[in-house]
Write an enzyme that holds these catalytic residues in place. Structure first.
Site, PDB file in Angstrom:
ATOM      1  N   LYS A  50       0.653  -1.232   0.012  1.00  0.00           N
ATOM      2  CA  LYS A  50       0.015   0.085  -0.105  1.00  0.00           C
ATOM      3  C   LYS A  50       0.798   1.137  -0.139  1.00  0.00           C
ATOM      4  CE  LYS A  50      -4.487  -0.159   2.240  1.00  0.00           C
ATOM      5  NZ  LYS A  50      -5.136   0.095   3.538  1.00  0.00           N
TER       6      LYS A  50
HETATM    7  O1  G3P Z   1      -9.697   1.021   4.333  1.00  0.00           O
HETATM    8  C1  G3P Z   1      -9.235   2.107   4.905  1.00  0.00           C
HETATM    9  C2  G3P Z   1      -9.833   2.386   6.168  1.00  0.00           C
HETATM   10  O2  G3P Z   1      -9.156   1.430   7.150  1.00  0.00           O
HETATM   11  C3  G3P Z   1      -9.849   3.429   6.968  1.00  0.00           C
HETATM   12  O3  G3P Z   1     -11.166   3.471   7.417  1.00  0.00           O
HETATM   13  O4  G3P Z   1     -13.009   4.122   8.856  1.00  0.00           O
HETATM   14  O5  G3P Z   1     -10.557   4.872   9.454  1.00  0.00           O
HETATM   15  O6  G3P Z   1     -11.750   5.819   7.572  1.00  0.00           O
HETATM   16  P1  G3P Z   1     -11.777   4.580   8.448  1.00  0.00           P
END
Ligand code: G3P
Length: 300
Positions: A93
């Site tokens: 990534k």
């Molecule tokens: O896939 C990316 C993710 O882990 C971020 O999620 O909910 O922290 O925006 P969030």
């Protein structure tokens, strides 16, 4: 077929989803690894990552930590050298843009994506917040791009002055709350009964109404994914879209309706995808109605 990845570094969650036969891959990031580190139980992080790689047959995204081209490329190569031989399923990534402060370069991520992709290391380009970033990442050779739906919705809420802490919990489906406040914003009359959940369909009236609440023409996280998909379809890019930062089962459904390649979903949201109170209610009623004669037939 739409692929389902689980967005977690928790091995018990990965194992469980894998055992249901629905899992096609795993995505992690430094914040998810941080959560897992608290539960290592004496196992080294390296061994723990090895276990994750063996728990699923699908690709596992591991993120770099650096923010310069040089650091990212060397970290990516190290991650790939160390971990890919274990199950041949490592994807690296790389942030689409590592810019943090004025004066930072905007293209470190893109340069790293180009170099790594040319070396044969598959890249998942992360932190994608705009269709243009996704376009450039695909041209640089990214195997996957990860648009962050939930974080775009957060941003749009902020633009609209809607961030209300407990009023808009992480799992609230944007832009439902706007519909709830429709009278205040005169949205109900303006939209004339149109379903805001389908805002990605680029309805002219919806666009007019949201003129004051968009991000350079993007109206929701789901709309961001829609736009990237349009662009990729227009030109036949092979880069696969991973809808990421998913917060609700409804976002998954909307992505599936538009034919997104992959959704990476938190474990709790995968559970939400399976629940409905009428299913539970029906289940209770069926169990109650089973007569002994029927039970006898079922016995081996
Ligand atoms: O896939 C990316 C993710 O882990 C971020 O999620 O909910 O922290 O925006 P969030």
């Amino acid at each position: 077929m739409m692929k389902i990845f689980v967005d977690t570094a928790m091995i018990d969650e990965i194992k469980e989803a894998e055992s249901w036969g629905i899992l096609d891959g795993v995505t992690t990031n430094p914040s998810l690894i941080k959560k897992a580190v608290d539960r290592l139980d004496g196992v080294s992080l390296e061994d723990y990552i090895r276990k994750i790689l063996c728990t699923t047959h699908g690709p596992v995204s591991l993120e770099v930590a650096g923010s310069t081209y040089g650091d990212m490329v060397s970290e990516a190569k190290e991650l790939y050298r160390k971990f890919n031989p274990i199950n041949d399923n490592v994807v690296i990534k790389i942030p689409v843009n590592t810019h943090m402060e004025d004066g930072d370069d905007n293209f470190e991520g893109i340069k790293a994506i180009k170099t790594l992709s040319e070396t044969g290391i598959p890249v998942n380009c992360t932190l994608v917040m705009t269709p243009n970033q996704a376009l450039i990442a695909a041209k640089a050779g990214a195997a996957y791009v990860s648009p962050f739906l939930g974080r775009i919705d957060d941003h749009l809420r902020t633009n609209l002055g809607l961030v209300g802490g407990k009023d808009y919990p992480k799992d609230a489906h944007y832009p439902d709350e706007i519909a709830e406040r429709g009278r205040e914003y005169k949205l109900i009359e303006l939209l004339d009964g149109k379903d805001l959940g389908r805002i990605m369909y680029r309805d002219e009236d919806v666009m007019k109404v949201f003129d004051w609440g968009n991000d350079d023409g993007i109206f929701s996280g789901v709309d961001l994914v829609w736009s990237i998909k349009e662009i990729y379809d227009n030109y036949g890019f092979e880069t696969e879209i991973i809808a990421a930062s998913i917060r609700t089962a409804r976002q998954v459904r909307l992505c599936a309706e538009m034919g997104v390649h992959i959704a990476t979903i938190p474990f709790s949201v995968i559970e939400d995808m399976m629940t409905h109170h009428k299913t539970s209610q029906g289940m209770k009623a069926f169990c109650k109605d089973v007569v002994p004669e029927y039970m006898n037939i079922l016995k081996p």
